[in-house]
Design an enzyme around this catalytic site. Structure first.
Site, PDB file in Angstrom:
ATOM      1  N   ILE A   1      38.950  51.417  37.672  1.00  0.00           N
ATOM      2  CA  ILE A   1      40.324  51.292  38.130  1.00  0.00           C
ATOM      3  C   ILE A   1      41.062  52.558  37.701  1.00  0.00           C
ATOM      4  O   ILE A   1      40.627  53.260  36.789  1.00  0.00           O
ATOM      5  CB  ILE A   1      41.037  50.026  37.588  1.00  0.00           C
ATOM      6  CG1 ILE A   1      40.964  49.958  36.056  1.00  0.00           C
ATOM      7  CG2 ILE A   1      40.468  48.773  38.214  1.00  0.00           C
ATOM      8  CD1 ILE A   1      41.685  48.742  35.470  1.00  0.00           C
ATOM      9  N   ASP A   2      42.157  52.858  38.357  1.00  0.00           N
ATOM     10  CA  ASP A   2      42.879  54.107  38.112  1.00  0.00           C
ATOM     11  C   ASP A   2      43.451  54.162  36.699  1.00  0.00           C
ATOM     12  O   ASP A   2      43.659  53.136  36.047  1.00  0.00           O
ATOM     13  CB  ASP A   2      44.015  54.270  39.125  1.00  0.00           C
ATOM     14  CG  ASP A   2      43.526  54.310  40.558  1.00  0.00           C
ATOM     15  OD1 ASP A   2      42.414  54.812  40.778  1.00  0.00           O
ATOM     16  OD2 ASP A   2      44.250  53.825  41.445  1.00  0.00           O
TER      17      ASP A   2
END
Length: 309
Positions: A140-141
């Site tokens: 995930i970012d």
């Protein structure tokens, strides 16, 4: 150095199979990508001759030799960084990644990553993704918080990765978006690919790209903003961020796909991976985990609720 040598003799029923497909049928615990890399790196021979084409069609009587290299020693530095462990056993870990933490080392982020923290916490991690991304099954970012599954060994890694490939993982996110979404729920089915011109906006809805589906439902409305739950059916890079911007409801704080002038004081998108469900690689039982909303996210919701009064 090699860890093992596997030797197989091709039978009539397997004749004309592609080399990578044949090996996959014999080494069932290994992913197709790993097997293709073995072939590409010259670790597979047919009849005593190295074969580097995954498309080679095996023939009855072929002797296939596969040299399994030892896992590369992990060189990323372990760091004593606190990380919230939601679940852990001998095969995997589920962590609740904080906002503003990069998942694995990359240019500009050599340390302080989730991988650095996990290497300190765990005795071992899977080696499929090499020295930079040990154990990392999905990402995930940096500015997205929430749940991630991490593999401790290669068998677990492959099993979890196959579920991602089959779109059978449950992944639900909470997000705050611009605008008042009038529908209570909806589905965005729009292909995502590289932006043809704008290098900053790396991904965009565009024709002839990768199939992408996001389901969403409204949780709470605040007039100019909406709290939604988004569930991924596919898992493209920046998928929720790109899809919500595509329907004119970008995430607040999104530096790539959001609005130019943000009224809410936030740096980075308001996005949290709240729920994660999967089949356990060893027990084959379905497990599902839920996480609390991070403080920054709850603080924004409190302000929006107070503004409605």
């Amino acid at each position: 150095m090699y860890l093992d040598l596997e030797i197989f003799s091709v039978q009539n029923e397997d004749s004309k199979k592609r080399l990578d497909a044949y090996i996959s049928s014999k080494l069932e615990s290994e992913s197709r990508n790993y097997i293709q890399k073995l072939i590409q790196d010259g670790n597979v021979s047919v009849g005593g001759k190295v074969e580097t084409s995954k498309k080679y069609k095996v023939k009855e009587g072929d002797t296939i030799e596969i040299s399994i290299p030892e896992p590369e020693v992990l060189k990323v530095e372990a760091q004593d960084i606190p990380v919230e462990i939601v679940y852990e056993d001998d095969h995997m870990v589920v962590v609740n990644k904080p906002r503003n933490m990069v998942v694995h080392p990359a240019p500009g982020h050599r340390d302080g990553t989730l991988v650095n923290a996990l290497l300190y916490h765990c005795e071992y991690l899977s080696s499929i993704n090499g020295v930079i991304r040990p154990g990392i099954v999905h990402r995930i970012d940096k500015d997205t918080s929430g749940l991630l599954m991490v593999a401790k060994n290669n068998v677990a890694h492959n099993f979890l990765a196959e579920q991602l490939k089959d779109h059978s993982i449950t992944r639900k996110y909470m997000a705050i978006v611009h605008g008042n979404i009038r529908e209570d729920r909806g589905t965005i089915e729009a292909p995502i690919g590289r932006h043809p011109v704008d290098r900053l906006k790396r991904w965009v809805v565009t024709k002839n790209s990768k199939h992408a589906i996001t389901h969403f439902k409204v949780v709470e409305r605040f007039g100019d903003y909406t709290l939604i739950e988004a569930q991924l059916e596919t898992g493209r890079t920046h998928q929720i961020r790109v899809h919500m911007a595509y329907i004119k409801h970008p995430l607040i704080g999104d530096p790539l796909y959001g609005v130019k002038k943000e009224k809410i004081n936030i740096v980075g998108q308001a996005l949290h991976a709240k729920t994660l469900g999967f089949i356990h690689p060893k027990t084959k039982e379905y497990l599902e985990f839920d996480s609390h909303l991070p403080e920054y996210f709850s603080h924004i919701l409190e302000k929006l609720r107070n503004s409605k009064k």
